[in-house]
Design a protein around this motif. Structure first.
Motif, mmCIF file in Angstrom:
data_model
loop_
_atom_site.group_PDB
_atom_site.id
_atom_site.type_symbol
_atom_site.label_atom_id
_atom_site.label_comp_id
_atom_site.label_asym_id
_atom_site.label_seq_id
_atom_site.Cartn_x
_atom_site.Cartn_y
_atom_site.Cartn_z
ATOM 1 N N UNK A 38 -1.382 10.186 -11.747
ATOM 2 C CA UNK A 38 -0.607 9.533 -10.707
ATOM 3 C C UNK A 38 -1.392 8.339 -10.178
ATOM 4 N N UNK A 39 -0.763 7.176 -10.182
ATOM 5 C CA UNK A 39 -1.401 5.919 -9.777
ATOM 6 C C UNK A 39 -0.778 5.416 -8.481
ATOM 7 N N UNK A 40 -1.612 5.182 -7.483
ATOM 8 C CA UNK A 40 -1.177 4.516 -6.252
ATOM 9 C C UNK A 40 -1.456 3.030 -6.455
ATOM 10 N N UNK A 41 -0.394 2.239 -6.544
ATOM 11 C CA UNK A 41 -0.516 0.818 -6.873
ATOM 12 C C UNK A 41 -0.649 -0.075 -5.646
ATOM 13 N N UNK A 42 -0.786 0.515 -4.459
ATOM 14 C CA UNK A 42 -0.886 -0.270 -3.229
ATOM 15 C C UNK A 42 -2.313 -0.755 -2.999
ATOM 16 N N UNK A 43 -2.470 -1.652 -2.045
ATOM 17 C CA UNK A 43 -3.778 -2.201 -1.711
ATOM 18 C C UNK A 43 -4.646 -1.235 -0.923
ATOM 19 N N UNK A 44 -5.892 -1.618 -0.657
ATOM 20 C CA UNK A 44 -6.851 -0.738 0.017
ATOM 21 C C UNK A 44 -6.418 -0.270 1.410
ATOM 22 N N UNK A 45 -5.816 -1.141 2.215
ATOM 23 C CA UNK A 45 -5.407 -0.733 3.556
ATOM 24 C C UNK A 45 -4.293 0.303 3.501
ATOM 25 N N UNK A 46 -3.357 0.125 2.593
ATOM 26 C CA UNK A 46 -2.264 1.096 2.445
ATOM 27 C C UNK A 46 -2.811 2.428 1.942
ATOM 28 N N UNK A 47 -3.724 2.380 0.979
ATOM 29 C CA UNK A 47 -4.354 3.596 0.459
ATOM 30 C C UNK A 47 -5.023 4.356 1.600
ATOM 31 N N UNK A 48 -5.778 3.644 2.442
ATOM 32 C CA UNK A 48 -6.487 4.282 3.557
ATOM 33 C C UNK A 48 -5.517 4.847 4.585
ATOM 34 N N UNK A 49 -4.375 4.224 4.724
ATOM 35 C CA UNK A 49 -3.374 4.689 5.688
ATOM 36 C C UNK A 49 -2.845 6.071 5.310
#
Length: 144
Positions: A38-49
């Motif tokens: 499973x790949x989260x394709x969002x940026x670092x801030x979204x990942x941290x959220x």
């Protein structure tokens, strides 16, 4: 309305071959052997959220450079982004497909993951919210 049934069937088959949803991804992940990364394709801030537990953070812009060192070409991948109003998962799945990976897009993204009551992982650990009755079945599954 004039719809060619064979054309429609081909389109629906193609969508099922290239898309999945939050409920099916959740069921696969909780099985212990999902059969995909499973790949989260969002940026670092979204990942941290908040991100789906077990997902690999690989922003879509970084896929061409990083995927070959991170992913096994023999293992399928499922990409997600924010939600239905965002095409980041589509772009990620396209980039992965162009590199030779068997890729699918998780429709609904992290928005529908959370709205179905599944956990998101953030800096403070995993958190869930009550399922939204407009998108999540009242029973254990929708029966589809």
């Amino acid at each position: 309305m004039n719809i060619d049934p064979q054309r429609a069937a081909a389109l629906f088959a193609e969508r099922l071959a290239t898309q999945t949803d939050a409920s099916d991804v959740h069921a696969a992940l909780t099985s212990g052997e999902p059969g995909f990364v499973l790949i989260d394709a969002r940026g670092p801030q979204a990942w941290a959220q908040g991100h789906i537990p077990g997902a690999l953070h690989l922003p879509h812009a970084e896929i061409p450079a990083r995927a070959p060192g991170l992913l096994d070409p023999a293992v399928p991948v499922v990409a997600y982004c924010w939600g239905p109003g965002c095409n980041g998962a589509t772009r990620a799945a396209l980039a992965l497909s162009l590199l030779g990976y068997a890729a699918r897009e998780m429709i609904g993204g992290v928005e529908y993951w959370a709205r179905e009551g599944f956990a998101l992982r953030g800096a403070d650990g995993d958190a869930t919210r009550p399922p939204d009755p407009l998108v999540a079945p009242a029973a254990a599954s929708c029966g589809c």
